[in-house]
Design a protein around this motif. Structure first.
Motif, PDB file in Angstrom:
ATOM      1  N   SER A  69      68.952  68.424  46.022  1.00  0.00           N
ATOM      2  CA  SER A  69      68.628  67.174  45.347  1.00  0.00           C
ATOM      3  C   SER A  69      69.638  66.940  44.237  1.00  0.00           C
ATOM      4  O   SER A  69      70.353  67.844  43.827  1.00  0.00           O
ATOM      5  CB  SER A  69      67.212  67.217  44.773  1.00  0.00           C
TER       6      SER A  69
ATOM      7  N   GLY B 126      68.580  66.014  41.364  1.00  0.00           N
ATOM      8  CA  GLY B 126      67.728  66.075  40.185  1.00  0.00           C
ATOM      9  C   GLY B 126      66.722  64.939  40.145  1.00  0.00           C
ATOM     10  O   GLY B 126      65.773  64.963  39.375  1.00  0.00           O
TER      11      GLY B 126
ATOM     12  N   ASP C 149      65.247  64.293  46.700  1.00  0.00           N
ATOM     13  CA  ASP C 149      65.671  65.185  47.777  1.00  0.00           C
ATOM     14  C   ASP C 149      66.616  64.401  48.676  1.00  0.00           C
ATOM     15  O   ASP C 149      66.308  63.276  49.075  1.00  0.00           O
ATOM     16  CB  ASP C 149      64.431  65.650  48.550  1.00  0.00           C
TER      17      ASP C 149
ATOM     18  N   ALA D 291      62.425  64.859  43.458  1.00  0.00           N
ATOM     19  CA  ALA D 291      62.976  66.210  43.302  1.00  0.00           C
ATOM     20  C   ALA D 291      61.893  67.147  42.764  1.00  0.00           C
ATOM     21  O   ALA D 291      61.011  66.715  42.021  1.00  0.00           O
ATOM     22  CB  ALA D 291      64.170  66.181  42.347  1.00  0.00           C
ATOM     23  N   PRO D 292      61.942  68.427  43.135  1.00  0.00           N
ATOM     24  CA  PRO D 292      60.917  69.368  42.666  1.00  0.00           C
ATOM     25  C   PRO D 292      60.757  69.406  41.148  1.00  0.00           C
ATOM     26  O   PRO D 292      59.627  69.463  40.652  1.00  0.00           O
ATOM     27  CB  PRO D 292      61.409  70.713  43.205  1.00  0.00           C
ATOM     28  N   ALA D 293      61.837  69.362  40.408  1.00  0.00           N
ATOM     29  CA  ALA D 293      61.737  69.413  38.942  1.00  0.00           C
ATOM     30  C   ALA D 293      60.953  68.217  38.402  1.00  0.00           C
ATOM     31  O   ALA D 293      60.136  68.367  37.481  1.00  0.00           O
ATOM     32  CB  ALA D 293      63.132  69.467  38.320  1.00  0.00           C
ATOM     33  N   LEU D 294      61.167  67.039  38.962  1.00  0.00           N
ATOM     34  CA  LEU D 294      60.405  65.856  38.539  1.00  0.00           C
ATOM     35  C   LEU D 294      58.929  65.989  38.906  1.00  0.00           C
ATOM     36  O   LEU D 294      58.051  65.572  38.149  1.00  0.00           O
ATOM     37  CB  LEU D 294      60.974  64.588  39.171  1.00  0.00           C
TER      38      LEU D 294
ATOM     39  N   HIS E  25      57.224  68.735  39.062  1.00  0.00           N
ATOM     40  CA  HIS E  25      56.610  69.653  38.098  1.00  0.00           C
ATOM     41  C   HIS E  25      56.397  68.984  36.747  1.00  0.00           C
ATOM     42  O   HIS E  25      55.363  69.189  36.104  1.00  0.00           O
ATOM     43  CB  HIS E  25      57.433  70.929  37.976  1.00  0.00           C
ATOM     44  N   GLU E  26      57.339  68.174  36.293  1.00  0.00           N
ATOM     45  CA  GLU E  26      57.163  67.432  35.034  1.00  0.00           C
ATOM     46  C   GLU E  26      55.963  66.494  35.129  1.00  0.00           C
ATOM     47  O   GLU E  26      55.130  66.434  34.223  1.00  0.00           O
ATOM     48  CB  GLU E  26      58.420  66.620  34.709  1.00  0.00           C
TER      49      GLU E  26
ATOM     50  N   LYS F   8      52.613  68.433  35.128  1.00  0.00           N
ATOM     51  CA  LYS F   8      52.190  68.841  33.785  1.00  0.00           C
ATOM     52  C   LYS F   8      51.548  67.674  33.037  1.00  0.00           C
ATOM     53  O   LYS F   8      50.518  67.831  32.374  1.00  0.00           O
ATOM     54  CB  LYS F   8      53.377  69.387  33.001  1.00  0.00           C
TER      55      LYS F   8
ATOM     56  N   ILE G 188      58.977  70.492  48.179  1.00  0.00           N
ATOM     57  CA  ILE G 188      59.016  71.659  47.293  1.00  0.00           C
ATOM     58  C   ILE G 188      59.806  72.811  47.891  1.00  0.00           C
ATOM     59  O   ILE G 188      60.303  73.669  47.179  1.00  0.00           O
ATOM     60  CB  ILE G 188      57.573  72.099  46.956  1.00  0.00           C
TER      61      ILE G 188
END
Length: 145
Positions: free
Chosen positions: A13, A15, A18, A25-28, A30-31, A34, A89
């Motif tokens: 990805s 960021g 994908d 994207a996986p980081a987004l 997770h954000e 949360k 993921i």
């Protein structure tokens, strides 16, 4: 048994999205997860994550497997309610955040028609009272087994 190596399957990805499925994207993910946990706590609301894993042994080529991932992403994109979100993921599948209790998540799985597909496995993991780290650990154990 699949005749391809999963390392042949595109999983990268920029960021934001994908590159194969154009999903978050996986980081987004997770954000956003949360943030959803914090909101759910304030509103005393349930959350669940639907883990969907494509079974590589049901595909003969990496290209076929990638087409399966793209088709699944399209089905999720067009079938989920507004507020629910998902991301690829792993090289094999997706996590879908559902703003609902575990029982209602089962209804969503039925609506998505996932049980009739023998080329995938799906699991629902309700947050209950878990904090982010504990919930992710439970999800990882199922998704990456």
């Amino acid at each position: 048994m699949s005749s391809f190596d999963l390392r042949e399957v595109e999983f990268q990805s920029d960021g934001v999205a994908d590159s194969l499925t154009l999903t978050m994207a996986p980081a987004l993910f997770h954000e956003n997860l949360k943030r959803e946990i914090a909101n759910a706590k304030r509103e005393n609301r349930d959350l669940a994550v639907l883990s969907i894993v494509l079974r590589p042994d049901r595909f003969t080529t990496a290209a076929e497997f990638q087409e399966g991932l793209i088709a699944l992403a399209f089905a999720l994109r067009t079938s989920l309610r507004g507020g629910d979100f998902f991301a690829r993921i792993s090289d094999r599948g997706f996590w879908v955040l559902l703003r609902t209790a575990e029982l209602d998540a089962d209804l969503i799985v039925q609506r998505l028609d996932l049980p009739r597909h023998d080329d995938l496995e799906s699991y629902i993991v309700a947050r209950k009272y878990d904090e982010y780290t504990q919930w992710i650990e439970r999800l990882d154990q199922l998704h990456f087994q």
